[in-house]
Design a protein around this motif. Structure first.
Motif, PDB file in Angstrom:
ATOM      1  N   SER A   2     105.848 -69.471   1.670  1.00  0.00           N
ATOM      2  CA  SER A   2     106.821 -68.405   1.721  1.00  0.00           C
ATOM      3  C   SER A   2     107.156 -68.083   3.139  1.00  0.00           C
ATOM      4  CB  SER A   2     105.679 -67.166   1.402  1.00  0.00           C
ATOM      5  OG  SER A   2     104.544 -67.004   2.482  1.00  0.00           O
ATOM      6  N   TYR A   3     108.281 -67.405   3.387  1.00  0.00           N
ATOM      7  CA  TYR A   3     109.113 -67.376   4.502  1.00  0.00           C
ATOM      8  C   TYR A   3     109.084 -65.942   5.079  1.00  0.00           C
ATOM      9  CZ  TYR A   3     110.019 -71.959   3.649  1.00  0.00           C
ATOM     10  OH  TYR A   3     110.021 -73.540   3.560  1.00  0.00           O
ATOM     11  N   ASP A   4     109.130 -65.476   6.343  1.00  0.00           N
ATOM     12  CA  ASP A   4     109.222 -64.087   6.806  1.00  0.00           C
ATOM     13  C   ASP A   4     110.682 -64.235   7.440  1.00  0.00           C
ATOM     14  OD1 ASP A   4     106.752 -63.256   6.352  1.00  0.00           O
ATOM     15  OD2 ASP A   4     106.177 -64.009   8.385  1.00  0.00           O
ATOM     16  N   LYS A   5     111.203 -65.336   7.815  1.00  0.00           N
ATOM     17  CA  LYS A   5     112.458 -65.060   8.785  1.00  0.00           C
ATOM     18  C   LYS A   5     113.543 -65.961   8.063  1.00  0.00           C
ATOM     19  CE  LYS A   5     109.791 -64.397  12.917  1.00  0.00           C
ATOM     20  NZ  LYS A   5     108.856 -65.008  14.193  1.00  0.00           N
ATOM     21  N   GLU A   7     116.161 -65.959   4.549  1.00  0.00           N
ATOM     22  CA  GLU A   7     116.690 -64.957   3.201  1.00  0.00           C
ATOM     23  C   GLU A   7     116.629 -65.918   1.920  1.00  0.00           C
ATOM     24  OE1 GLU A   7     120.592 -63.202   4.122  1.00  0.00           O
ATOM     25  OE2 GLU A   7     119.747 -62.384   6.033  1.00  0.00           O
ATOM     26  N   LYS A  78     118.130 -61.445  15.783  1.00  0.00           N
ATOM     27  CA  LYS A  78     117.321 -60.872  14.469  1.00  0.00           C
ATOM     28  C   LYS A  78     115.722 -61.147  14.829  1.00  0.00           C
ATOM     29  CE  LYS A  78     118.314 -61.625   9.716  1.00  0.00           C
ATOM     30  NZ  LYS A  78     118.635 -60.291   9.088  1.00  0.00           N
ATOM     31  N   TYR A  79     115.498 -62.041  15.645  1.00  0.00           N
ATOM     32  CA  TYR A  79     113.902 -62.327  15.457  1.00  0.00           C
ATOM     33  C   TYR A  79     113.247 -62.629  16.954  1.00  0.00           C
ATOM     34  CZ  TYR A  79     114.674 -63.140  10.554  1.00  0.00           C
ATOM     35  OH  TYR A  79     114.915 -63.036   9.473  1.00  0.00           O
ATOM     36  N   ASP A  86     110.121 -71.213  10.622  1.00  0.00           N
ATOM     37  CA  ASP A  86     110.681 -70.755   9.138  1.00  0.00           C
ATOM     38  C   ASP A  86     111.959 -71.535   9.068  1.00  0.00           C
ATOM     39  OD1 ASP A  86     108.454 -69.368   8.627  1.00  0.00           O
ATOM     40  OD2 ASP A  86     109.512 -67.260   8.263  1.00  0.00           O
TER      41      ASP A  86
END
Ligand code: NAD
Length: 420
Positions: A2-5, A7, A78-79, A86
């Motif tokens: 699973s990824y946070d950064k 889409e 964005k981050y 990621d």
């Protein structure tokens, strides 16, 4: 994973490794493909290429589930970081990805993200095909003679990032080591000095050259040329050449013959099914590429030479707006155009997306979607041939219609629809 950064697309299936030994992939009809649009003109050419690749996939009964991942300016916005973990993990997991250009500051600032991605993912071969597209203006008389593919080693050489800035403790320690322990006197000038290291390994050289040999044999190419500056750098560049001939001998038997063997044993008549292995010194190669273009089909070389040679080859067939590339590892690839982020044209919907589109074509080839790849090439050729071109080509031809980046992509999509 699973990824946070990242889409994550709602649909699509991951590409997996079918054969650990060969690196062969299992590609579903709707693969998840990570894409980095990139900095500067990446925001123009990224979406343009996506549109064309979607059309080619759809026309051949497939679809691409794009996974937007971030690096460079967009990742900072964005981050707050240049290259999120990621992004690297998503590309590693999904195996086949495409990116636009990323800006690298000269001198100070962070290290090249491009180099970091290639090294971290062990994408050891930067493969740059250079072929002429009918209708593209070129600065040379016979651009159609150019049909060359450069295999550039991607993880070593002066790009390895082993360097120390002038005036730092590191640079002084290395100087001391060289002068005192290695007995290298009177070579480095007094005063501040920056020092870099150029590693060229047998392993790195042979695995890159093997790619070039295999490509030449599988695609009926006549020759592979090992390009080096071995007259000066004997233990790095000459070693690369020697390892190339050694590999030919060790692994390929009669399929590969040297230039000497061609003349001494075959009177210059190349036997069917063979590939001639030759070598050229890099400075000579740059002029041979111009004056005896058709003699060179497949090039295997180190990182820096490969960068120079492929940019110059790109100029011969109409410039950086046209020149595609792909970074390949074992069962993994990251397609990217040869050009950079050309910041002064960023966001203007003006530059040529052909290099990015054709990089996508290389990616389709890697997926084994040859029909879709051919469709992209045919459609690009037909669009440019009809005189529909972006500003860079328009200013060099008579007549024709000057279109924006997005309009060029739309024209290619329309042509794909007509051809399929
Ligand atoms: P560049 O390729 O960005 O631009 C050089 C010139 O080529 C531009 O002025 C433009 O006239 C032309 N050009 C480039 N792409 C074009 C296109 N698609 N259509 C029409 N014309 C195009 O090279 P640069 O100015 O040396 O580098 C700018 C930045 O890009 C630097 O930060 C550099 O580090 C980075 N860069 C990144 C990559 C990469 O991401 N792989 C490659 C090269 C340079």
């Amino acid at each position: 994973m699973s990824y946070d950064k990242v889409e994550v697309p709602e649909d699509g299936k991951p590409i997996t490794l079918a054969d650990e030994e060969t690196g062969e992939l299992d590609v579903p009809a709707n693969p998840i493909v990570p894409i980095i649009h990139g900095d500067g003109i990446g925001t123009d050419v990224g979406p343009a290429a996506q549109k064309v690749l979607d059309a080619a996939a759809e026309a051949t009964g497939r679809s691409i589930a794009w996974m937007r991942v971030y690096a460079g300016g967009s990742a900072r916005d964005k981050y707050g970081e240049n290259l999120p973990d990621d992004t690297v993990s998503a590309i590693r997991e999904h195996r086949v990805a495409i990116k636009g250009p990323l800006t690298t500051p000269v001198g100070a600032g962070f290290r090249s993200l491009n180099v970091a991605l290639r090294q971290t993912l062990d994408l050891f071969a930067n493969v740059r095909p250079t072929y002429y597209i009918d209708g593209v203006p070129s600065p040379v008389k016979n651009p159609e003679e150019m049909d060359m593919i450069t295999f550039r080693e991607n993880t070593e050489d002066v790009y390895a990032g082993i360097e120390w800035e002038a005036g730092t403790d590191g640079a002084e320690q290395v100087r001391e080591f060289l002068e005192e322990d290695m007995d290298i006197a009177d070579v480095i000038h007094d005063g501040p000095v920056g020092i870099g290291v150029k590693p060229i390994s047998e392993f790195g050289s042979k695995r890159l050259i093997r790619e070039a040999f295999d490509y030449a044999l599988a695609n009926d190419r006549d020759s592979v040329t090992l390009v080096h500056k071995g007259n000066i750098m004997k233990f790095t560049e000459a070693a690369f050449r020697d390892w190339g001939y050694e590999l030919a001998d060790e692994e390929y038997g009669d399929e590969l013959i040297t230039e000497d063997e061609l003349w001494e044993e075959h009177d210059g008549e190349q036997p069917d099914g063979t590939v001639v292995v030759k070598d050229r010194i890099a400075d000579n190669m740059l002029q041979q590429q111009l004056t005896r273009t058709a003699d060179y089909e497949v090039i295997a070389t180190m990182n820096l030479n490969g960068d120079y040679l492929s940019d110059a080859a790109g100029a011969q067939i109409g410039g950086l707006g046209i020149a595609p590339g792909i970074n390949r590892g074992h069962g993994r690839c990251l397609a990217e155009p040869v050009h950079g982020s050309a910041p002064k044209y960023a966001g203007e919907d003006k530059v040529n997306p052909t290099a990015m589109i054709l990089s996508g074509r290389e990616m389709l080839h890697y997926l084994g979607w040859t029909d879709a790849a051919d469709l992209v090439r045919d459609a690009v050729e037909e669009t440019i041939g009809s005189g529909t071109v972006t500003y860079d080509l328009h200013r060099q031809i008579e007549g024709g219609e000057k279109v924006a980046t997005s309009e060029f992509a739309d024209a290619v999509v329309e042509t794909i629809d007509e051809l399929s």
